[in-house]
Design a protein around this motif. Structure first.
Motif, PDB file in Angstrom:
ATOM      1  N   TYR B  31      31.279  40.065  45.807  1.00 54.10           N
ATOM      2  CA  TYR B  31      31.998  41.262  45.382  1.00 54.10           C
ATOM      3  C   TYR B  31      31.257  42.513  45.844  1.00 54.10           C
ATOM      4  O   TYR B  31      30.041  42.644  45.661  1.00 54.10           O
ATOM      5  N   MET B  50      36.736  41.357  47.060  1.00 52.69           N
ATOM      6  CA  MET B  50      36.330  40.132  46.369  1.00 52.69           C
ATOM      7  C   MET B  50      35.607  39.176  47.312  1.00 52.69           C
ATOM      8  O   MET B  50      34.859  38.310  46.860  1.00 52.69           O
ATOM      9  N   SER B  94      27.941  42.463  43.699  1.00 48.79           N
ATOM     10  CA  SER B  94      27.601  41.504  42.662  1.00 48.79           C
ATOM     11  C   SER B  94      28.102  40.125  43.072  1.00 48.79           C
ATOM     12  O   SER B  94      28.991  39.989  43.917  1.00 48.79           O
ATOM     13  N   LEU B  95      27.519  39.102  42.445  1.00 50.15           N
ATOM     14  CA  LEU B  95      28.090  37.768  42.546  1.00 50.15           C
ATOM     15  C   LEU B  95      29.404  37.772  41.777  1.00 50.15           C
ATOM     16  O   LEU B  95      29.671  38.677  40.993  1.00 50.15           O
ATOM     17  N   SER B  96      30.216  36.785  41.971  1.00 52.48           N
ATOM     18  CA  SER B  96      31.407  36.656  41.146  1.00 52.48           C
ATOM     19  C   SER B  96      31.633  35.181  40.877  1.00 52.48           C
ATOM     20  O   SER B  96      30.979  34.316  41.474  1.00 52.48           O
ATOM     21  N   GLY B  98      31.325  33.829  37.782  1.00 50.98           N
ATOM     22  CA  GLY B  98      30.554  33.358  36.639  1.00 50.98           C
ATOM     23  C   GLY B  98      31.390  33.333  35.371  1.00 50.98           C
ATOM     24  O   GLY B  98      32.618  33.382  35.416  1.00 50.98           O
ATOM     25  N   GLN B  99      30.702  33.318  34.239  1.00 48.13           N
ATOM     26  CA  GLN B  99      31.398  33.262  32.957  1.00 48.13           C
ATOM     27  C   GLN B  99      31.713  34.641  32.412  1.00 48.13           C
ATOM     28  O   GLN B  99      32.191  34.781  31.293  1.00 48.13           O
ATOM     29  N   GLY B 100      31.419  35.658  33.204  1.00 47.77           N
ATOM     30  CA  GLY B 100      31.682  37.031  32.821  1.00 47.77           C
ATOM     31  C   GLY B 100      31.361  37.903  34.011  1.00 47.77           C
ATOM     32  O   GLY B 100      30.917  37.400  35.041  1.00 47.77           O
ATOM     33  N   PRO B 101      31.581  39.210  33.900  1.00 51.46           N
ATOM     34  CA  PRO B 101      31.265  40.075  35.037  1.00 51.46           C
ATOM     35  C   PRO B 101      29.765  40.050  35.313  1.00 51.46           C
ATOM     36  O   PRO B 101      28.954  40.150  34.396  1.00 51.46           O
ATOM     37  N   ASP B 102      29.411  39.892  36.564  1.00 48.79           N
ATOM     38  CA  ASP B 102      28.007  39.849  36.931  1.00 48.79           C
ATOM     39  C   ASP B 102      27.450  41.251  37.106  1.00 48.79           C
ATOM     40  O   ASP B 102      28.189  42.195  37.364  1.00 48.79           O
ATOM     41  N   THR B 103      26.157  41.355  36.998  1.00 58.46           N
ATOM     42  CA  THR B 103      25.490  42.642  37.157  1.00 58.46           C
ATOM     43  C   THR B 103      25.796  43.211  38.526  1.00 58.46           C
ATOM     44  O   THR B 103      25.661  42.525  39.543  1.00 58.46           O
ATOM     45  N   GLN B 104      26.217  44.470  38.565  1.00 57.91           N
ATOM     46  CA  GLN B 104      26.440  45.137  39.836  1.00 57.91           C
ATOM     47  C   GLN B 104      25.163  45.860  40.235  1.00 57.91           C
ATOM     48  O   GLN B 104      24.548  46.558  39.429  1.00 57.91           O
TER      49      GLN B 104
END
Lengths: 115, 115
Positions: B31, B50, B94-96, B98-104
């Protein structure tokens, strides 16, 4: 339409005391909240986050509280240190609903710690 | 060192002269996103991506273009800059998945002035 609001543009706190930064949101689809910190001439850096299934998350001197019924969250810094002087942005995500990483940011609060 | 880089850091240009702000990340993040920061308005998303060849509009896309031909790069293009695009621009990644929004992770910012 500002969906994430930080109504205090600035805040001054004595060193060693507690700093409380506030954030309000209007979109009930938001389910994940983050705080970012920004120093001059640098990009924002992640500080702490909280999922809507929790009402509190703590990381060292930083604690974030979430009140879903009031659509309000706050960041507590205790004790405040001179290095905490920065602009703090509240951000929100509707991750569970939309499955992407989009963040909606507030307008920021400039925190000044007085030695 | 894991980082997001932006170039140039500062740019003064004139109305109508096409320009490109480059953004590159070395963390293999899927992302990527562009934001602009303006006084009293906080950070607003311009475009996001994305993954490679997948881009979409954010909240303020008018007057901007992006491309994502490689995973690491996400340039922001202003085909015909105007004075209302004078702003501080940030790229983030950020990675994408995961189980929630990842750290940007944010770049250091590009301060653009359009005369």
């Amino acid at each position: 339409d500002q969906q994430v609001k930080q109504n205090s543009p600035s805040l001054s706190v004595q060193e060693g005391r507690i700093s409380i930064l506030n954030c309000d949101y209007t979109n009930s689809m938001f389910d994940y909240f983050l705080w970012y910190k920004k120093y001059p001439a640098e990009g924002p850096t992640f500080l702490i986050s909280i999922s809507s299934i929790k009402d509190k998350n703590e990381d060292g001197r930083f604690t974030v509280f979430l009140n879903k019924s009031a659509k309000h969250l706050s960041l507590h810094i205790v004790p405040s240190q001179p290095g905490d002087s920065a602009v703090y942005f509240c951000a929100a995500s509707a991750w569970a609903n939309f499955g992407n990483e989009k963040l909606t940011f507030g307008t920021g609060t400039r925190l000044t710690i007085i030695p | 060192e894991a980082q997001v880089t932006q170039n140039p850091r500062y740019l003064i240009t004139v109305t109508g002269k096409k320009l490109t702000v480059t953004c590159s990340q070395n963390m293999n993040h899927e992302y990527m996103s562009w934001y602009r920061q303006d006084p009293g308005l906080g950070l607003r998303q311009i475009y996001y991506s994305m993954n490679v060849e997948v881009t979409d509009k954010g909240d303020v896309p008018e007057g901007y273009k992006v491309s994502r031909k490689e995973k690491r790069n996400f340039p922001l293009i202003l085909e015909s800059p105007s004075p209302n695009q004078t702003s501080l621009y940030f790229c983030a990644s950020s990675l994408s998945g995961g189980q929630g929004p990842d750290t940007q992770y944010f770049g250091p910012g590009t301060r653009l002035t359009v005369l």
